[in-house]
Design a protein around this motif. Structure first.
Motif, PDB file in Angstrom:
ATOM      1  N   VAL A 194       0.851  -1.189   0.000  1.00 23.69           N
ATOM      2  CA  VAL A 194       0.000   0.000   0.000  1.00 23.69           C
ATOM      3  C   VAL A 194       0.892   1.245   0.000  1.00 23.69           C
ATOM      4  N   PRO A 216      -3.835  -2.560   5.126  1.00 21.54           N
ATOM      5  CA  PRO A 216      -4.671  -1.425   4.712  1.00 21.54           C
ATOM      6  C   PRO A 216      -6.162  -1.714   4.688  1.00 21.54           C
ATOM      7  N   CYS A 217      -6.570  -2.976   4.910  1.00 20.91           N
ATOM      8  CA  CYS A 217      -7.997  -3.305   4.976  1.00 20.91           C
ATOM      9  C   CYS A 217      -8.362  -3.944   6.315  1.00 20.91           C
ATOM     10  N   GLY A 218      -7.401  -4.052   7.226  1.00 21.76           N
ATOM     11  CA  GLY A 218      -7.560  -4.914   8.395  1.00 21.76           C
ATOM     12  C   GLY A 218      -8.572  -4.426   9.417  1.00 21.76           C
ATOM     13  N   SER A 259      -6.606  -2.355  11.868  1.00 24.31           N
ATOM     14  CA  SER A 259      -5.583  -1.386  11.453  1.00 24.31           C
ATOM     15  C   SER A 259      -5.954  -0.544  10.246  1.00 24.31           C
ATOM     16  N   MET A 260      -7.107  -0.804   9.629  1.00 24.81           N
ATOM     17  CA  MET A 260      -7.474   0.021   8.485  1.00 24.81           C
ATOM     18  C   MET A 260      -7.537   1.495   8.882  1.00 24.81           C
ATOM     19  N   ALA A 295      -4.458   3.745   8.588  1.00 21.32           N
ATOM     20  CA  ALA A 295      -4.193   4.319   7.272  1.00 21.32           C
ATOM     21  C   ALA A 295      -4.999   5.583   7.065  1.00 21.32           C
ATOM     22  N   GLN A 330     -18.062  -5.249  10.035  1.00 18.06           N
ATOM     23  CA  GLN A 330     -16.838  -4.423  10.075  1.00 18.06           C
ATOM     24  C   GLN A 330     -17.065  -3.095   9.363  1.00 18.06           C
ATOM     25  N   GLN A 390     -16.026  -0.200  11.921  1.00 16.83           N
ATOM     26  CA  GLN A 390     -15.166   0.862  11.369  1.00 16.83           C
ATOM     27  C   GLN A 390     -15.979   1.981  10.723  1.00 16.83           C
ATOM     28  N   VAL A 418       0.087  -2.588  -5.441  1.00 21.61           N
ATOM     29  CA  VAL A 418       0.263  -1.608  -4.364  1.00 21.61           C
ATOM     30  C   VAL A 418      -0.985  -0.721  -4.342  1.00 21.61           C
ATOM     31  N   LEU A 419      -1.809  -0.896  -3.329  1.00 28.34           N
ATOM     32  CA  LEU A 419      -3.077  -0.155  -3.266  1.00 28.34           C
ATOM     33  C   LEU A 419      -2.850   1.257  -2.740  1.00 28.34           C
ATOM     34  N   ARG A 444      -3.598   4.179  -0.200  1.00 25.94           N
ATOM     35  CA  ARG A 444      -4.121   4.539   1.127  1.00 25.94           C
ATOM     36  C   ARG A 444      -4.715   3.371   1.900  1.00 25.94           C
ATOM     37  N   TYR A 445      -6.005   3.112   1.717  1.00 33.66           N
ATOM     38  CA  TYR A 445      -6.698   2.070   2.468  1.00 33.66           C
ATOM     39  C   TYR A 445      -7.946   1.678   1.704  1.00 33.66           C
ATOM     40  N   VAL A 446      -8.424   0.488   1.996  1.00 30.62           N
ATOM     41  CA  VAL A 446      -9.611  -0.003   1.320  1.00 30.62           C
ATOM     42  C   VAL A 446     -10.606  -0.447   2.382  1.00 30.62           C
TER      43      VAL A 446
END
Lengths: 396, 162
Positions: A192, A329-331, A334-335, A338, B72, B77, B153-154, B156-158
């Motif tokens: 990421v 980055p999707c966890g 932990s998302m 990011a 989630q 989140q 390589v993504l 930022r975040y998804v």
């Protein structure tokens, strides 16, 4: 290297040690100084674990600062790290992020190197300069030291030996994080680009207040007893017990949070080596975060995950499920890290200082004794950064 | 393997459209409804697939995990990240019927995202879906949807499934 000669840009540094001027994340020209004074200075940078390139000919590309490098597993079993350039006209030798080659051939003029870096062939040699000798044209190798299969490189001959550089408070938990004996298998990557300056990533990736993580509360997940140890040269190690709830009501499939443990496990280890790398062992996840600043803005982070060679099939499957779904980055836990990186990056484009508070006893000291959840563990790293960059601290 | 009948192909395409609509609308219940009770969803990289590395970005390998993915996104989140609007563009590449009565489908996809703070549109990822589909009560459902991103390589975040 003289710091004075490289000080093209200066920053007025606050007298209080828990204040970091926000312009250090934004000011133009700093990156070039950081490359010279830090990344190409007397520091060790992790490049590869043997588990990532287990067979002769396996290679992995990486960066050290802005220099492209690659690690390659030689026919003699040694792992070497070279600058990624033909010694003739400078062409890159490997172009993929990883792969396997029997030998390293430059496509431009067909110079040929073996896996140990020796120049073994170059067509038209008789027409080269009178003193030309193949022995003088081996690949540019970096100084390397290994620790339980993890290979570090440095650009300086003066960097202290690895164990001295890290100190026992860092390398002892690192050994446990590497499975105790370094006999690991690679199970995959998450990659990421975070949207912030590399120093903001350092401040926030390794450890931060659990308040950010709503999942912790929802999962009834409490951290156990533990320690945070700081070294004078800015390395950090957190070593904590994990107290897991018996049953996770918030999830349909609570098995994702099982802690199966191993004999080398103490629950949670978070390490951060100066200048930028984080290593974690949360529950059953073994994780190295190779990190590459993209200049002053952006950090590319490669989360590499491992299993242990002694794991049975059930443990491997568990590590895969846990690693894939909790970190990165999707966890699940932990998302939001990011997301916070992006917000901090925007916030740093304002005036004033970023301030550390939790655990501060003396605003003019650099504490090496810090509590498990104190923010003050970051201060030794910032002090080392300031010194290496040659920025004067304002008088008290 | 045999060619898919026009009627079944329409069911497969309907399922893909429902899936995209659910994500564009952030309707995670509708996203979950695209899967059978044996459903699995995996988001991973082309690099991991090519190197036979089993780690994924999202690994929902049973229906309980799919339900946890919804939780989630919608609860755990929900307020932890900045929202971004997604747009999926997909293209059916192949569809075949297996002897078992299941179907295999392959799509290309590109996904753009527009965060509310910048209002600039960028590429989130480009890749392919590899689907295993069953037809239940006259509607197609995913037994397995693997989203494999060429974007190793993504950015930022998804937050949301792709």
């Amino acid at each position: 290297m003289s710091i004075e000669n490289n000080s093209t840009s200066s920053i007025d540094w606050p007298a209080k040690t828990n204040h970091v001027p926000k312009e250090v994340f934004e000011k133009e020209g700093l990156w070039e100084q950081e490359l010279e004074n830090i990344f190409y200075g007397e520091e060790w940078h992790p490049i590869v674990h043997r588990a990532e390139i287990p067979n002769p000919g396996d290679y992995k590309a990486a960066q050290l600062g802005e220099i492209n490098v690659f690690a390659v597993h030689g026919d003699d079993g040694e792992i070497r790290i070279f600058q990624n350039t033909c010694t003739h006209r400078g062409t890159s030798l490997v172009t993929d992020s990883s792969g396997n080659k029997k030998e390293l051939e430059c496509p431009y003029h067909r110079w040929l190197f073996n896996l140990e870096g020796d120049l073994v062939g170059c067509p038209g040699e008789r027409e080269f300069s009178p003193d030309f000798d193949k022995k003088d044209y081996g690949l540019l190798s970096l100084r390397v030291e290994a620790f339980y299969g993890l290979y570090f490189a440095t650009m300086s001959d003066k960097t202290p030996p690895l164990k001295e550089y890290f100190g026992e408070s860092f390398y002892e938990p690192l050994q446990r994080l590497l499975g105790g004996d370094g006999r690991l298998n690679l199970i995959g990557y998450q990659k990421v680009v975070y949207d912030c300056n590399w120093k903001a990533y350092c401040d926030n990736d390794g450890y931060h207040g659990a308040l950010l993580h709503k999942a912790f509360a929802m999962l009834n997940w409490q951290g156990g007893k533990g320690t945070q140890i700081v070294t004078k040269n800015g390395h950090l190690s957190f070593d904590s017990e994990l107290t897991m709830p018996d049953h996770v009501d918030a999830l349909e499939d609570g098995s994702i949070l099982d802690f199966k443990g191993t004999e080398t496990s103490n629950g949670s280890i978070v390490l951060m080596s100066f200048p930028i790398t984080v290593y974690t062992k949360h529950m059953d996840m073994l994780n190295i975060r190779y990190s590459f600043p993209k200049g002053p803005k952006g950090v590319e982070v490669h989360y590499a995950y491992f299993s242990h060679q002694d794991d049975d099939d059930e443990m491997i499957k568990h590590r895969i499920r846990q690693s894939s779904n909790l970190l990165g980055p999707c966890g699940l836990i932990s998302m939001e890290d990011a997301s916070v990186f992006s917000r901090i990056d925007k916030g740093n484009k304002t005036q004033g200082d970023a301030i550390f508070q939790k655990g501060v006893e003396d605003e003019y000291a650099i504490p090496l004794k810090v509590g498990q959840t104190d923010e003050t563990g970051n201060l030794a790293r910032w002090e080392r950064y300031r010194e290496l960059m040659g920025f004067e601290r304002r008088a008290k | 393997m045999s060619k898919v009948s026009p009627a079944n192909k329409e069911l497969i395409e309907d399922l893909n459209s429902e899936y995209i609509a659910a994500l564009n609308d952030f309707n995670m219940d509708n996203w979950l409804a695209c899967f059978s009770q044996q459903g699995q969803y995996i988001l991973t990289s082309e690099e991991n697939i090519r190197r036979r590395l089993p780690i994924a970005f999202m690994l929902d390998d049973c229906y309980a995990r799919l339900k946890d993915r919804v939780k989630q996104v919608m609860e755990i989140q929900y307020d932890s990240s900045e929202h971004y609007q997604m747009r999926h563009f997909t293209q059916l590449i192949s569809a075949t019927e297996l002897k078992t009565g299941e179907f295999k489908a392959n799509y290309n996809f590109s996904v753009y995202y527009t965060p509310r703070d910048t209002n600039q549109t960028e590429t989130l990822c480009v890749g392919r879906y590899e689907d295993t589909i069953v037809i239940e009560s006259g509607a197609a459902r995913f037994k397995k949807r693997i989203a494999i991103v060429d974007t190793n390589v993504l950015p930022r975040y998804v937050v949301y499934p792709v």
